[in-house]
Design a protein around this motif. Structure first.
Motif, PDB file in Angstrom:
ATOM      1  N   GLY A 292       0.807  -1.214   0.000  1.00  0.00           N
ATOM      2  CA  GLY A 292       0.000   0.000   0.000  1.00  0.00           C
ATOM      3  C   GLY A 292       0.839   1.261   0.000  1.00  0.00           C
ATOM      4  O   GLY A 292       2.063   1.222   0.187  1.00  0.00           O
ATOM      5  N   PRO A 293       0.202   2.412  -0.211  1.00  0.00           N
ATOM      6  CA  PRO A 293       0.940   3.679  -0.321  1.00  0.00           C
ATOM      7  C   PRO A 293       1.611   4.110   0.973  1.00  0.00           C
ATOM      8  O   PRO A 293       2.597   4.834   0.939  1.00  0.00           O
ATOM      9  N   GLU A 294       1.089   3.674   2.127  1.00  0.00           N
ATOM     10  CA  GLU A 294       1.681   4.099   3.395  1.00  0.00           C
ATOM     11  C   GLU A 294       3.132   3.634   3.528  1.00  0.00           C
ATOM     12  O   GLU A 294       3.981   4.362   4.048  1.00  0.00           O
ATOM     13  N   ILE A 295       3.409   2.401   3.085  1.00  0.00           N
ATOM     14  CA  ILE A 295       4.775   1.878   3.122  1.00  0.00           C
ATOM     15  C   ILE A 295       5.483   2.140   1.802  1.00  0.00           C
ATOM     16  O   ILE A 295       6.681   2.450   1.762  1.00  0.00           O
ATOM     17  N   GLY A 296       4.757   2.040   0.692  1.00  0.00           N
ATOM     18  CA  GLY A 296       5.362   2.223  -0.623  1.00  0.00           C
ATOM     19  C   GLY A 296       5.928   3.611  -0.826  1.00  0.00           C
ATOM     20  O   GLY A 296       7.009   3.770  -1.405  1.00  0.00           O
ATOM     21  N   GLY A 297       5.205   4.627  -0.367  1.00  0.00           N
ATOM     22  CA  GLY A 297       5.679   6.008  -0.530  1.00  0.00           C
ATOM     23  C   GLY A 297       7.010   6.265   0.146  1.00  0.00           C
ATOM     24  O   GLY A 297       7.970   6.720  -0.507  1.00  0.00           O
ATOM     25  N   PRO A 298       7.149   5.980   1.444  1.00  0.00           N
ATOM     26  CA  PRO A 298       8.441   6.199   2.107  1.00  0.00           C
ATOM     27  C   PRO A 298       9.585   5.403   1.496  1.00  0.00           C
ATOM     28  O   PRO A 298      10.681   5.928   1.293  1.00  0.00           O
ATOM     29  N   ILE A 299       9.321   4.133   1.171  1.00  0.00           N
ATOM     30  CA  ILE A 299      10.420   3.330   0.640  1.00  0.00           C
ATOM     31  C   ILE A 299      10.768   3.766  -0.772  1.00  0.00           C
ATOM     32  O   ILE A 299      11.918   3.619  -1.219  1.00  0.00           O
ATOM     33  N   GLY A 300       9.803   4.321  -1.516  1.00  0.00           N
ATOM     34  CA  GLY A 300      10.098   4.839  -2.844  1.00  0.00           C
ATOM     35  C   GLY A 300      11.086   5.979  -2.791  1.00  0.00           C
ATOM     36  O   GLY A 300      12.046   6.042  -3.580  1.00  0.00           O
TER      37      GLY A 300
ATOM     38  N   PHE B 117       8.304   8.981   9.705  1.00  0.00           N
ATOM     39  CA  PHE B 117       7.736  10.311   9.433  1.00  0.00           C
ATOM     40  C   PHE B 117       6.948  10.317   8.125  1.00  0.00           C
ATOM     41  O   PHE B 117       5.816  10.813   8.067  1.00  0.00           O
ATOM     42  N   LEU B 118       7.557   9.765   7.064  1.00  0.00           N
ATOM     43  CA  LEU B 118       6.869   9.736   5.772  1.00  0.00           C
ATOM     44  C   LEU B 118       5.628   8.845   5.825  1.00  0.00           C
ATOM     45  O   LEU B 118       4.601   9.150   5.210  1.00  0.00           O
ATOM     46  N   TYR B 119       5.722   7.743   6.572  1.00  0.00           N
ATOM     47  CA  TYR B 119       4.552   6.871   6.749  1.00  0.00           C
ATOM     48  C   TYR B 119       3.428   7.606   7.475  1.00  0.00           C
ATOM     49  O   TYR B 119       2.256   7.516   7.088  1.00  0.00           O
ATOM     50  N   GLY B 120       3.796   8.343   8.522  1.00  0.00           N
ATOM     51  CA  GLY B 120       2.781   9.099   9.265  1.00  0.00           C
ATOM     52  C   GLY B 120       2.101  10.141   8.399  1.00  0.00           C
ATOM     53  O   GLY B 120       0.879  10.350   8.503  1.00  0.00           O
ATOM     54  N   TYR B 121       2.877  10.776   7.518  1.00  0.00           N
ATOM     55  CA  TYR B 121       2.286  11.783   6.626  1.00  0.00           C
ATOM     56  C   TYR B 121       1.260  11.148   5.690  1.00  0.00           C
ATOM     57  O   TYR B 121       0.145  11.651   5.531  1.00  0.00           O
TER      58      TYR B 121
ATOM     59  N   ALA C 160      20.965   3.778  10.968  1.00  0.00           N
ATOM     60  CA  ALA C 160      19.755   2.956  10.975  1.00  0.00           C
ATOM     61  C   ALA C 160      18.604   3.690  11.659  1.00  0.00           C
ATOM     62  O   ALA C 160      17.463   3.673  11.185  1.00  0.00           O
ATOM     63  N   LEU C 161      18.913   4.344  12.779  1.00  0.00           N
ATOM     64  CA  LEU C 161      17.871   5.104  13.484  1.00  0.00           C
ATOM     65  C   LEU C 161      17.368   6.263  12.626  1.00  0.00           C
ATOM     66  O   LEU C 161      16.160   6.537  12.583  1.00  0.00           O
ATOM     67  N   VAL C 162      18.292   6.942  11.950  1.00  0.00           N
ATOM     68  CA  VAL C 162      17.889   8.048  11.078  1.00  0.00           C
ATOM     69  C   VAL C 162      17.005   7.544   9.942  1.00  0.00           C
ATOM     70  O   VAL C 162      15.957   8.132   9.621  1.00  0.00           O
ATOM     71  N   THR C 163      17.398   6.423   9.327  1.00  0.00           N
ATOM     72  CA  THR C 163      16.621   5.850   8.231  1.00  0.00           C
ATOM     73  C   THR C 163      15.213   5.489   8.682  1.00  0.00           C
ATOM     74  O   THR C 163      14.217   5.828   8.025  1.00  0.00           O
ATOM     75  N   LEU C 164      15.108   4.781   9.808  1.00  0.00           N
ATOM     76  CA  LEU C 164      13.790   4.377  10.312  1.00  0.00           C
ATOM     77  C   LEU C 164      12.958   5.582  10.712  1.00  0.00           C
ATOM     78  O   LEU C 164      11.741   5.606  10.508  1.00  0.00           O
ATOM     79  N   SER C 165      13.603   6.612  11.262  1.00  0.00           N
ATOM     80  CA  SER C 165      12.867   7.824  11.650  1.00  0.00           C
ATOM     81  C   SER C 165      12.271   8.513  10.427  1.00  0.00           C
ATOM     82  O   SER C 165      11.122   8.972  10.449  1.00  0.00           O
ATOM     83  N   ILE C 166      13.059   8.571   9.346  1.00  0.00           N
ATOM     84  CA  ILE C 166      12.554   9.190   8.111  1.00  0.00           C
ATOM     85  C   ILE C 166      11.374   8.397   7.562  1.00  0.00           C
ATOM     86  O   ILE C 166      10.352   8.971   7.155  1.00  0.00           O
TER      87      ILE C 166
ATOM     88  N   PHE D 139      20.585   2.250   3.471  1.00  0.00           N
ATOM     89  CA  PHE D 139      19.368   2.498   2.695  1.00  0.00           C
ATOM     90  C   PHE D 139      18.932   1.255   1.930  1.00  0.00           C
ATOM     91  O   PHE D 139      17.741   0.933   1.881  1.00  0.00           O
ATOM     92  N   PHE D 140      19.890   0.552   1.334  1.00  0.00           N
ATOM     93  CA  PHE D 140      19.537  -0.628   0.562  1.00  0.00           C
ATOM     94  C   PHE D 140      19.023  -1.749   1.465  1.00  0.00           C
ATOM     95  O   PHE D 140      18.092  -2.472   1.095  1.00  0.00           O
ATOM     96  N   LEU D 141      19.627  -1.911   2.620  1.00  0.00           N
ATOM     97  CA  LEU D 141      19.150  -2.939   3.552  1.00  0.00           C
ATOM     98  C   LEU D 141      17.714  -2.669   3.973  1.00  0.00           C
ATOM     99  O   LEU D 141      16.906  -3.591   4.107  1.00  0.00           O
ATOM    100  N   CYS D 142      17.393  -1.408   4.182  1.00  0.00           N
ATOM    101  CA  CYS D 142      16.018  -1.045   4.533  1.00  0.00           C
ATOM    102  C   CYS D 142      15.071  -1.414   3.389  1.00  0.00           C
ATOM    103  O   CYS D 142      13.976  -1.951   3.617  1.00  0.00           O
ATOM    104  N   SER D 143      15.493  -1.150   2.164  1.00  0.00           N
ATOM    105  CA  SER D 143      14.674  -1.509   0.997  1.00  0.00           C
ATOM    106  C   SER D 143      14.498  -3.014   0.907  1.00  0.00           C
ATOM    107  O   SER D 143      13.391  -3.510   0.672  1.00  0.00           O
TER     108      SER D 143
END
Length: 921
Positions: free
Chosen positions: A140-148, A523-527, A514-520, A460-464
């Motif tokens: 869905g867009p909630e996860i897809g948007g931030p990871i995009g 935040f984008l998910y919350g938006y 890792a903390l910075v990546t997850l925080s971003i 970043f790639f590991l998060c993806s």
């Protein structure tokens, strides 16, 4: 079956481009009509699959690639700056054994991720957008948007990484020739910016030129790789031995098996984080899926073969370098041991006739496995391989990042980036996104520090990869009928394992990054979760929500009801909800986030046909008004029939209404006898079904149809009602005339838990006598305290048995006069004869039988108007009608009880079963 039935056709299932008409099969309504021809949209235009771009001009079609040229490009993306510039350095520090461990863990992550991405990519038509498209359409867009955004950014950083690697090699070659532009650092920046500019020009020239360039780089790398292997078996010259190259030696191999950590950041996970970008190009084929002829076939085949061959090359280079090269060498040919020199010698090179002790002890060695090594048959071919590896990866990532970002922008999840969605040319190239990625890459090239960029990219790639694998796991776990990948060689548990492993590696590599990546991402998910874009992609999250709701609903059926968990579950006869917003808002005030609310719309068969999208419009209206309710239309002959069936059929298991809420029939005096009878019989049926009942009366009525400002989609939530306003410190007056189980007290308590009603105080009015007034008040105070209800005041009505005022009595008699038979005033005519002509009328005998009860209603209304004229809300116990009570008389009672009030009034009655308890069990 039918002369107008059509055989199955692909275009009936293919989604179409926006603004383009699609062919469609005949509807059921059309099929039910006989002898109609020409149905099925034969004269409509042919559809095109979602995401397919139409030709921009006649004779021009987009370029499409097969699996070799299209996806085997993954090899040149995986090979990059790490292959020739960092792999030998990693081998020197970690040793051959741990380097193999690093490679195998990286390959485990990338291989299982490739299996997951192959499963997702073969579960339907894949269009442009690559990794972002697959994740967003699955989760869905909630996860897809931030990871995009994160994935496009990671690809852009990879452009900078490989360009800096190329610039470092060019700088070193210039240094050997004695050429310098400014200094070592600035030379890397200047060369890097010029290089990325040239790559940018190649990328924007189109996929055809980019593909040809990549093929050229691939051939150069094959030559360089062959040159490297040949260079390990040829006899090593004096110059090469001075640089630590001795050919295959068992002692060198054994020495290099173990690690030799150097520097403050010399550790396993630091080496892992530097190497991992060398395995991250596996999604290059996925990212250009819009340019592939058959993505479902090309992506699995090309990606897995590319991983196999690149892994093989990494293993070969690390073990051959570790078997041929010592860790430190000076490059100085005068360090050769000649004659009978027996000077103090340090290092393995001593056994092969070289003394590199001075540079080893001073840590100034420029060559060797730990510093710089070029194993090759011909010296300059290795540089050609380095150039091809770095530039091919940089070009591949420079193409991938804008295409992923363009797809994200087209979905309009984040409004501030829509500008970059525009495409140009027959392939709809994302030129604007190219420029943006180019500028970001330039900014990071200026950093000019290869290892720091590599560590950041790994995160970043590991998060993806974690989200890709979780997407596959979640889609498999939900087991939705729409999850039917043609690629079968995957495991949901392996996907989950890699997802967890990727997150763990993120923190082991660089915990703060890792903390910075997850925080971003959070935040984008919350938006996205807050803005709720109008996107419906049939994600596995939706399937999971359905499974969860179904599971809990079924499990509720085995749980016995308990009074502590009681909540009023309401069936509200709203009709179209937007026409009676006050009724919707009133019930929403005490059911929101707590209990079930169903808006029932009884559609009379004589009503004009409504648009097909009426249900969607009503649901949108409820959502815009932030009312958590279901909308259920029902066709019936009349109100009673519709209500009768809704009362029985609404709900699911324990999520079933137990309270009917309806509006007061304000126009009853001018209504037909049949409609009054229909309305009152609906109330009778409610009690017969053992439902609770609430009737809301507003001074100005409930229906706002005349005030609606209809828009194109008929969704207009702008009409404000009193229940949306802050009530301040007014009171809620409860006339608890009859003990109904506590619903009359529970509803006002639930209201006071809402923001707009929080400051209101509840007053309870009870019927009593003067002699026992204090005793009754104490007893009721004790009861309400044990109910834990915050009641401000308890008032005993000791004068409720008094006779009503004459003018009030006269008004009541006049109101029911049109509905009376007056049979005693007509001589010679029997009641039965009069009944035949007007069966709905009230006989004199019936009027007299219920006279005392009527006077109580009138008297109670006098008390209510005296005490509660300007309160926020009045709730009055609804009298339960006798079965032989005429409909018109009961209607007059309801009208009398709430007559003359300037605030909303609710006639309420529980079903005589406890809805509140004194006890904790």
């Amino acid at each position: 079956y039918s002369s107008i039935d059509l055989v199955p056709q692909l275009e009936y299932y293919a989604r179409t481009i926006k603004h383009q008409q699609a062919r469609s099969r005949p509807s059921l309504e059309v099929l039910r009509k006989t002898f109609e021809v020409g149905v099925g949209g034969d004269n409509t235009s042919e559809p095109q699959n979602e995401g397919e771009q139409p030709p921009t001009s006649k004779g021009k079609t987009p370029i499409r690639f097969g699996w070799i040229i299209g996806v085997m490009r993954v090899m040149v993306n995986i090979w990059g700056v790490i292959l020739f510039l960092r792999l030998t350095w990693i081998t020197s520090q970690a040793g051959i054994v741990l380097t193999y461990v690093i490679i195998f863990i990286s390959v485990l992550v990338t291989s299982l991720t490739a299996l997951s991405i192959s499963a997702i990519a073969t579960n339907g038509r894949v269009v442009s957008g690559g990794t972002y498209f697959l994740i967003s359409r699955t989760l869905g867009p909630e996860i897809g948007g931030p990871i995009g955004i994160m994935y496009a950014f990671a690809n852009t950083l990879s452009v900078a990484l490989n360009t800096v690697g190329y610039a470092e090699v060019v700088r070193d070659m210039m240094r050997e020739l004695g050429v310098k532009i400014v200094d070592d650092v600035n030379d890397v920046r200047i060369i890097g910016v010029v290089t990325v500019t040239v790559l940018m020009l190649i990328a924007v020239s189109g996929m055809k030129w980019e593909s040809k360039t990549q093929i050229f780089f691939f051939l150069v790398m094959m030559v360089a790789f062959t040159n490297y292997i040949v260079g390990t078996v040829l006899p090593q010259s004096i110059e090469k031995q001075a640089r630590g190259l001795f050919g295959y030696k068992a002692d060198i191999f054994v020495e290099n098996l173990a690690p030799s950590w150097r520097g403050p950041q010399g550790n396993f996970f630091r080496m892992f984080s530097v190497f991992f970008p060398g395995a991250t190009g596996i999604l290059a084929g996925v990212n250009i899926c819009g340019d592939l002829r058959d993505p479902a076939s090309a992506i699995p085949k090309g990606t897995l073969w590319a991983i196999f061959w690149t892994t093989f090359s990494y293993l070969v280079i690390s073990i051959t370098a570790g078997a041929c090269v010592v860790r430190d060498a000076s490059g100085n040919m005068s360090d050769i041991i000649t004659g009978n020199r027996s000077d103090f010698c340090v290092g393995l090179a001593c056994q092969h006739g070289w003394n590199f002790t001075n540079c080893i002890q001073s840590q100034t060695c420029k060559y060797g496995l730990s510093n710089s090594v070029q194993l090759s048959a011909y010296y300059y071919i290795i540089f050609a391989g380095i150039f091809a590896a770095t530039l091919s990866s940089a070009l591949g990532f420079l193409v991938s990042a804008p295409k992923v970002f363009q797809c994200l922008c087209k979905d309009q999840i984040y409004p501030f980036i829509i500008f970059f969605a525009k495409g140009y040319g027959k392939n709809h190239e994302p030129l604007r996104a190219y420029v943006l990625c180019y500028l970001i890459a330039v900014c990071f090239i200026i950093i000019a520090e290869l290892n720091n960029i590599a560590a950041l990219i790994s995160n970043f790639f590991l998060c993806s990869y974690a989200l890709i694998n979780f997407s596959c796991f979640h889609a498999s776990l939900m087991n939705a009928p729409g999850w039917r990948p043609t690629f079968r060689y995957y495991s949901k548990w392996a996907s989950l394992f890699v997802a967890v492993l990727s997150v763990v590696l993120m923190f082991l590599f660089t915990w703060w990054a890792a903390l910075v990546t997850l925080s971003i991402i959070i935040f984008l998910y919350g938006y996205v979760n807050y803005t709720k874009p109008k996107l419906n992609w049939g994600s596995s999250v939706q399937a999971g929500t359905y499974n969860l709701a179904l599971s809990y609903s079924v499990s509720l059926t085995t749980v016995e009801d308990h009074v502590k968990n009681y909540r009023p579950q309401c069936l509200v006869l709203t009709g179209p909800p937007n026409q009676r917003p006050a009724l919707v808002d009133f019930v929403g005030c005490f059911t929101k986030n707590t209990s079930l609310m169903i808006c029932g719309d009884i559609i009379m068969k004589d009503r004009k046909t409504r648009p097909d999208n009426t249900t969607d419009v009503m649901v949108k209206w409820l959502n815009k008004r932030k009312v958590r309710a279901f909308y259920t239309p029902f066709t019936g002959d009349n109100l009673r029939t519709g209500a009768h069936y809704l009362l029985q059929a609404s709900g699911l298991g324990k999520l079933k209404p137990d309270t009917l809420v309806m509006g007061f029939k304000a126009n009853w005096r001018n209504s037909t006898p049949e409609s009054i009878d229909d309305y009152i019989n609906s109330i009778y049926d409610t009690f017969d079904f053992n439902y609770c009942l609430c009737i809301l009366r507003m001074m100005d009525g409930l229906d706002v149809t005349a005030d609606l400002d209809y828009q194109a989609d008929d969704v207009n939530p702008s009409i404000n009602t009193v229940f949306q306003n802050d009530q301040g410190k007014k009171t809620i007056d409860v006339y608890w005339i009859a003990d109904d189980g506590g619903l009359t007290l529970l509803v006002p308590y639930l209201l006071t838990r809402r923001k707009h009603w929080r400051r209101c105080k509840v007053r309870v009015f009870l019927v009593g006598d003067e002699q026992n007034e204090e005793e009754q008040r104490k007893e009721m105070t004790l009861l309400l305290n044990r109910f834990r209800l915050n009641v401000k005041e308890i008032i005993i009505m000791t004068d409720s048995e008094k006779r009503p005022q004459a003018k009030c009595l006269t008004r009541f008699v006049d109101s029911v006069a049109p509905f009376r038979l007056f049979d005693e005033q007509q001589e010679g005519v029997s009641v039965q004869d009069l009944r035949q002509s007007a069966p709905w009328k009230i006989s004199d005998k019936e009027f007299e039988v219920f006279r005392q009860k009527s006077e109580r209603m009138i008297r109670l209304n006098e008390i209510i108007r005296k005490n509660s004229q300007h309160t926020a809300l009045v709730l009055v116990s609804l009298p339960v009608p006798n079965r032989d009570c005429p409909s018109a008389l009961y209607m007059a009672w309801l009208d009398t009880l709430t007559y003359g009030l300037h605030c909303p009034a609710v006639l309420i009655r529980g079903n005589q079963q406890n809805v509140m308890t004194l006890y904790c069990q």
